[in-house]
Design a protein around this motif. Structure first.
Motif, PDB file in Angstrom:
ATOM      1  N   LEU A 174      -1.264   3.887   2.494  1.00  0.00           N
ATOM      2  CA  LEU A 174      -0.657   2.921   1.565  1.00  0.00           C
ATOM      3  C   LEU A 174      -1.266   2.365   0.279  1.00  0.00           C
ATOM      4  CD1 LEU A 174       2.599   2.058   3.577  1.00  0.00           C
ATOM      5  CD2 LEU A 174       1.996   4.286   2.753  1.00  0.00           C
ATOM      6  N   GLY A 175      -0.732   2.609  -0.904  1.00  0.00           N
ATOM      7  CA  GLY A 175      -1.136   1.421  -1.881  1.00  0.00           C
ATOM      8  C   GLY A 175      -0.021   0.475  -2.156  1.00  0.00           C
ATOM      9  N   ALA A 176      -0.550  -0.707  -1.561  1.00  0.00           N
ATOM     10  CA  ALA A 176       0.202  -1.670  -1.230  1.00  0.00           C
ATOM     11  C   ALA A 176      -0.292  -2.994  -1.891  1.00  0.00           C
ATOM     12  CB  ALA A 176       0.501  -1.868   0.241  1.00  0.00           C
ATOM     13  N   TYR A 177       0.524  -3.720  -2.544  1.00  0.00           N
ATOM     14  CA  TYR A 177       0.219  -5.035  -2.889  1.00  0.00           C
ATOM     15  C   TYR A 177       1.175  -6.365  -2.490  1.00  0.00           C
ATOM     16  CZ  TYR A 177      -3.109  -2.230  -5.779  1.00  0.00           C
ATOM     17  OH  TYR A 177      -3.850  -1.527  -6.231  1.00  0.00           O
ATOM     18  N   LYS A 178       2.338  -5.893  -2.369  1.00  0.00           N
ATOM     19  CA  LYS A 178       3.388  -7.083  -2.173  1.00  0.00           C
ATOM     20  C   LYS A 178       3.628  -7.110  -0.649  1.00  0.00           C
ATOM     21  CE  LYS A 178       4.164  -7.921  -6.581  1.00  0.00           C
ATOM     22  NZ  LYS A 178       3.869  -8.831  -7.032  1.00  0.00           N
ATOM     23  N   PRO A 179       4.202  -8.193  -0.274  1.00  0.00           N
ATOM     24  CA  PRO A 179       4.372  -8.553   1.185  1.00  0.00           C
ATOM     25  C   PRO A 179       5.236  -7.426   2.075  1.00  0.00           C
ATOM     26  CG  PRO A 179       4.475 -10.596  -0.028  1.00  0.00           C
ATOM     27  CD  PRO A 179       4.502  -9.608  -1.028  1.00  0.00           C
ATOM     28  N   ARG A 180       6.084  -6.926   1.494  1.00  0.00           N
ATOM     29  CA  ARG A 180       7.117  -6.061   2.096  1.00  0.00           C
ATOM     30  C   ARG A 180       6.053  -4.692   2.271  1.00  0.00           C
ATOM     31  NH1 ARG A 180      12.840  -6.716  -1.056  1.00  0.00           N
ATOM     32  NH2 ARG A 180      11.320  -6.866  -2.800  1.00  0.00           N
ATOM     33  N   MET A 181       5.558  -4.173   1.146  1.00  0.00           N
ATOM     34  CA  MET A 181       4.759  -2.956   1.446  1.00  0.00           C
ATOM     35  C   MET A 181       3.516  -3.227   2.281  1.00  0.00           C
ATOM     36  SD  MET A 181       5.314  -0.399  -0.251  1.00  0.00           S
ATOM     37  CE  MET A 181       3.746   0.396  -0.825  1.00  0.00           C
ATOM     38  N   LEU A 182       2.884  -4.558   2.458  1.00  0.00           N
ATOM     39  CA  LEU A 182       1.850  -4.814   3.148  1.00  0.00           C
ATOM     40  C   LEU A 182       2.252  -5.089   4.682  1.00  0.00           C
ATOM     41  CD1 LEU A 182       0.085  -7.435   0.902  1.00  0.00           C
ATOM     42  CD2 LEU A 182      -0.798  -5.433   1.674  1.00  0.00           C
ATOM     43  N   ALA A 183       3.291  -5.467   5.036  1.00  0.00           N
ATOM     44  CA  ALA A 183       3.952  -5.418   6.249  1.00  0.00           C
ATOM     45  C   ALA A 183       4.208  -4.019   6.826  1.00  0.00           C
ATOM     46  CB  ALA A 183       5.225  -6.155   6.309  1.00  0.00           C
ATOM     47  N   LEU A 184       4.955  -3.123   5.775  1.00  0.00           N
ATOM     48  CA  LEU A 184       4.930  -1.827   6.296  1.00  0.00           C
ATOM     49  C   LEU A 184       3.632  -1.158   6.596  1.00  0.00           C
ATOM     50  CD1 LEU A 184       6.615   0.933   6.429  1.00  0.00           C
ATOM     51  CD2 LEU A 184       6.588   1.032   3.748  1.00  0.00           C
ATOM     52  N   THR A 185       2.598  -1.171   5.785  1.00  0.00           N
ATOM     53  CA  THR A 185       1.486  -0.736   6.181  1.00  0.00           C
ATOM     54  C   THR A 185       0.961  -1.310   7.551  1.00  0.00           C
ATOM     55  OG1 THR A 185       0.652  -1.059   3.954  1.00  0.00           O
ATOM     56  CG2 THR A 185      -1.181  -0.842   5.367  1.00  0.00           C
ATOM     57  N   GLY A 186       1.095  -2.518   7.861  1.00  0.00           N
ATOM     58  CA  GLY A 186       0.804  -2.776   9.188  1.00  0.00           C
ATOM     59  C   GLY A 186       1.806  -1.967  10.088  1.00  0.00           C
ATOM     60  N   ARG A 187       2.803  -1.818  10.084  1.00  0.00           N
ATOM     61  CA  ARG A 187       3.754  -1.433  10.951  1.00  0.00           C
ATOM     62  C   ARG A 187       3.600   0.208  11.392  1.00  0.00           C
ATOM     63  NH1 ARG A 187       7.719  -4.190   8.076  1.00  0.00           N
ATOM     64  NH2 ARG A 187       8.618  -2.232   7.206  1.00  0.00           N
ATOM     65  N   ARG A 188       3.375   1.071  10.111  1.00  0.00           N
ATOM     66  CA  ARG A 188       3.606   2.285  10.148  1.00  0.00           C
ATOM     67  C   ARG A 188       2.295   3.168   9.557  1.00  0.00           C
ATOM     68  NH1 ARG A 188       8.770   4.079  10.831  1.00  0.00           N
ATOM     69  NH2 ARG A 188       7.914   6.043  11.373  1.00  0.00           N
ATOM     70  N   ALA A 189       1.422   2.758   8.741  1.00  0.00           N
ATOM     71  CA  ALA A 189       0.334   3.486   8.287  1.00  0.00           C
ATOM     72  C   ALA A 189      -0.717   3.432   8.802  1.00  0.00           C
ATOM     73  CB  ALA A 189       0.258   2.787   6.683  1.00  0.00           C
ATOM     74  N   ASP A 190      -1.750   4.210   8.421  1.00  0.00           N
ATOM     75  CA  ASP A 190      -3.194   4.388   9.037  1.00  0.00           C
ATOM     76  C   ASP A 190      -4.192   3.736   8.079  1.00  0.00           C
ATOM     77  OD1 ASP A 190      -2.257   6.133  11.242  1.00  0.00           O
ATOM     78  OD2 ASP A 190      -2.046   7.434   9.210  1.00  0.00           O
ATOM     79  N   GLY A 191      -3.862   3.203   6.943  1.00  0.00           N
ATOM     80  CA  GLY A 191      -4.650   2.696   5.918  1.00  0.00           C
ATOM     81  C   GLY A 191      -4.215   2.012   4.759  1.00  0.00           C
ATOM     82  N   TRP A 192      -4.801   1.038   4.384  1.00  0.00           N
ATOM     83  CA  TRP A 192      -4.327   0.283   3.114  1.00  0.00           C
ATOM     84  C   TRP A 192      -5.341   0.417   2.026  1.00  0.00           C
ATOM     85  CZ3 TRP A 192      -5.720  -5.647   2.035  1.00  0.00           C
ATOM     86  CH2 TRP A 192      -5.162  -6.130   0.899  1.00  0.00           C
ATOM     87  N   LEU A 193      -4.710   1.098   0.830  1.00  0.00           N
ATOM     88  CA  LEU A 193      -5.304   1.341  -0.294  1.00  0.00           C
ATOM     89  C   LEU A 193      -5.255   0.979  -1.533  1.00  0.00           C
ATOM     90  CD1 LEU A 193      -7.620   3.341  -1.463  1.00  0.00           C
ATOM     91  CD2 LEU A 193      -5.926   5.272  -1.329  1.00  0.00           C
ATOM     92  N   PRO A 194      -5.648  -0.418  -1.932  1.00  0.00           N
ATOM     93  CA  PRO A 194      -5.322  -1.223  -3.134  1.00  0.00           C
ATOM     94  C   PRO A 194      -6.571  -0.841  -4.037  1.00  0.00           C
ATOM     95  CG  PRO A 194      -6.448  -2.711  -1.665  1.00  0.00           C
ATOM     96  CD  PRO A 194      -6.211  -1.239  -1.080  1.00  0.00           C
ATOM     97  N   SER A 195      -6.474  -1.374  -5.294  1.00  0.00           N
ATOM     98  CA  SER A 195      -7.381  -1.191  -6.161  1.00  0.00           C
ATOM     99  C   SER A 195      -7.960  -2.633  -6.662  1.00  0.00           C
ATOM    100  CB  SER A 195      -6.841  -0.618  -7.577  1.00  0.00           C
ATOM    101  OG  SER A 195      -6.647   0.741  -7.287  1.00  0.00           O
ATOM    102  N   LEU A 196      -9.137  -2.463  -6.536  1.00  0.00           N
ATOM    103  CA  LEU A 196     -10.030  -4.029  -6.593  1.00  0.00           C
ATOM    104  C   LEU A 196      -9.644  -4.761  -7.944  1.00  0.00           C
ATOM    105  CD1 LEU A 196     -12.099  -5.996  -5.704  1.00  0.00           C
ATOM    106  CD2 LEU A 196     -13.687  -4.590  -6.411  1.00  0.00           C
ATOM    107  N   ALA A 197      -9.433  -3.754  -8.988  1.00  0.00           N
ATOM    108  CA  ALA A 197      -9.071  -4.359 -10.562  1.00  0.00           C
ATOM    109  C   ALA A 197      -7.727  -5.085 -10.487  1.00  0.00           C
ATOM    110  CB  ALA A 197      -9.196  -3.106 -11.336  1.00  0.00           C
TER     111      ALA A 197
END
Length: 505
Positions: A174-197
């Protein structure tokens, strides 16, 4: 925050420019031949200047054989999850398990709405993404008997038949940045994919904290989620190693359409980061209490005291591919025998083990060179097709696609030997004069291997202009195999114990 311990991966992030589709595909092939693990493309279906990402992924999968492929990240509002699940599974089956699924909740809502997609607020988009992930995973779960029933607010699959299942466990990143998306990443995803920039100082640590807490609440382990990062050119190896060891990142994806940058990233940056991280993972930052005994003894062995050392060198198989002999292996000097009363800590033993790990990566790369030559000889990769990419790749001496990988490998070997010649070997000579003859011989063999590598380069140049030059290239690489594999085994046999006893300076 700390290292999650995942194996390192390195990839590319290529613009799917519709104005020059041949270049996009050529960059994909270059990334594979340079030795990268992953190729990704952004997915903006509303952008008329871009190729359709899923069509591109299918074409790229057919033009490659080893590298994994993914959207970075898939625009779910314009990709119905049930159809997307079957698209991913189908392409994964067709590509022999090389497809991953990057997913995003959506952005640029005016453009999405103009393409017929729904306009969602941030909370709705996160809920829709979670529903989409559930549908995708249900359709892939062919072991369940009942039909899929996900009656969501934004995505529904009521009675859909399951399958096909992908060829491998496809990662959902998941391309996640905000708390709700980050929490979803922890619950359901296999990876966190943000951009350093897009990250500010402290965002990685804060994101990991939310992901880890959500994973634990869902009955998962934080290490279940791989941490990926899109990066730009110019990142130094030490910076990336710090991101791996201190910030948990294990996959680095370089955003560039410059072939020179891609080659440098694969040939120079990635190997350096691997070495730094391997060293960091085997070297504790502070003493760790361990139960007694905290040391390992080198038990005497009547046949060979070296054979009983806790770190086992890789033996020389004795198999030789070439009839050319570049040195007398029987004339190699040996170092001092083991002291059976000497004990070694785990940290000391890690020095020799790290040498073997570095050598193992060189052995694996060498096998891939042989595989590439086999593909050309078998006709699955023809010289004419490879030559069509020359202008994009701008390789030294106008080498063709196979040359990209060989050049990268040769640079890795040369860099590794240079580091040993300039720092490790002088330290060993000073610390134990009994090793002087061994170190002299190893240095001399480095020079011979350099000449053999030059022979591979010359054969590559010849192959470009002479269609019948493949036998000469195969002979040059066969000689490289004989010399390098023999040398690596000799070096391990003589140095794993001194590295534990004398350390590294």
């Amino acid at each position: 925050m700390s290292d999650y311990g995942h194996p390192l991966q390195f990839g590319s992030f290529i613009t799917p420019a519709a104005s020059d589709p041949d270049r996009v595909v050529a960059l994909t092939v270059l990334a594979e031949q340079a030795g990268l693990d992953l190729v990704t493309f952004q997915d903006h279906p509303y952008q008329p200047g871009f190729l359709d990402t899923w069509t591109l992924l299918s074409y790229a999968a057919a033009r490659t054989q080893r590298v994994h492929l993914a959207a970075n990240v898939t625009n779910l509002p314009l990709r119905p999850p049930a159809v997307l699940a079957r698209s991913v599974a189908s392409l994964d089956l067709l590509s022999d398990g090389r497809i991953e699924l990057g997913l995003g909740a959506g952005a640029f809502w005016d453009a999405i709405e103009a393409m017929g997609g729904p306009r969602l607020n941030p909370g709705q988009a996160v809920q829709a993404l979670e529903e989409g992930i559930e549908i995708i995973r249900e359709l892939w779960d062919t072991g369940a008997q009942r039909a899929v029933r996900v009656d969501g607010t934004y995505h529904r699959a009521v009675g859909a038949k399951r399958g096909p299942a992908p060829a491998h466990d496809v990662g959902i990143w998941l391309g996640a940045y905000k708390p709700r998306m980050l929490a979803l990443t922890g619950r359901r995803a296999d990876g966190w994919l943000p951009s350093l920039a897009y990250l500010k100082p402290g965002d990685l640590a804060a994101g990991h904290k939310i992901i880890d807490e959500a994973a634990l609440e869902a009955g998962r382990q934080p290490s279940d989620i791989r941490r990926l990062l899109n990066i730009g050119p110019g990142q130094r190896p030490q910076e990336l190693a710090d991101l791996a060891l201190a910030d948990g990142i294990s996959t680095f994806i370089l955003a560039t359409d410059d072939p020179t940058e891609l080659r440098r990233f694969a040939a120079e940056v990635a190997p350096a980061v691997r070495e730094l991280v391997a060293t960091g993972r085997t070297t504790p930052t502070a003493p760790t209490p361990t139960p007694e005994p905290a040391t390992i003894a080198a038990t005497a062995d009547p046949a060979s005291s070296r054979a009983s050392f806790a770190v086992i060198p890789t033996p020389d198989s004795g198999v030789r591919r070439s009839s050319t002999v570049v040195w007398d292996e029987q004339a190699r000097p040996t170092g001092p025998e083991l002291d059976p009363a000497r004990t070694y800590t785990a940290r000391e033993l890690a020095n020799g083990q790290h040498l073997i790990q570095v050598h193992d990566s060189l052995r694996a790369e060498l096998e891939q060179i042989h595989d590439l030559i086999d593909q050309v000889e078998a006709g699955t990769m023809d010289v004419g097709t490879a030559r069509s990419h020359i202008n994009t790749m701008t390789m030294r001496q106008n080498n063709w696609t196979l040359g990209t990988y060989c050049e990268s490998y040769c640079r890795i070997v040369t860099t590794h030997h240079t580091l040993e010649d300039r720092s490790l070997f002088p330290h060993l000579r000073r610390s134990d004069p009994r090793l002087a003859k061994v170190v002299d011989r190893l240095e001399a063999e480095h020079h011979v291997i350099h000449e053999v590598l030059e022979g591979v380069d010359k054969a590559l140049v010849t192959l470009v202009s002479a269609p019948d030059g493949l036998p000469a290239l195969r002979a040059a690489v066969d000689l490289l195999s004989d010399t390098l594999l023999s040398h690596l085994s000799y070096e391990e046999r003589e140095l794993v114990e001194p590295l534990a006893r004398l350390g590294i300076q």
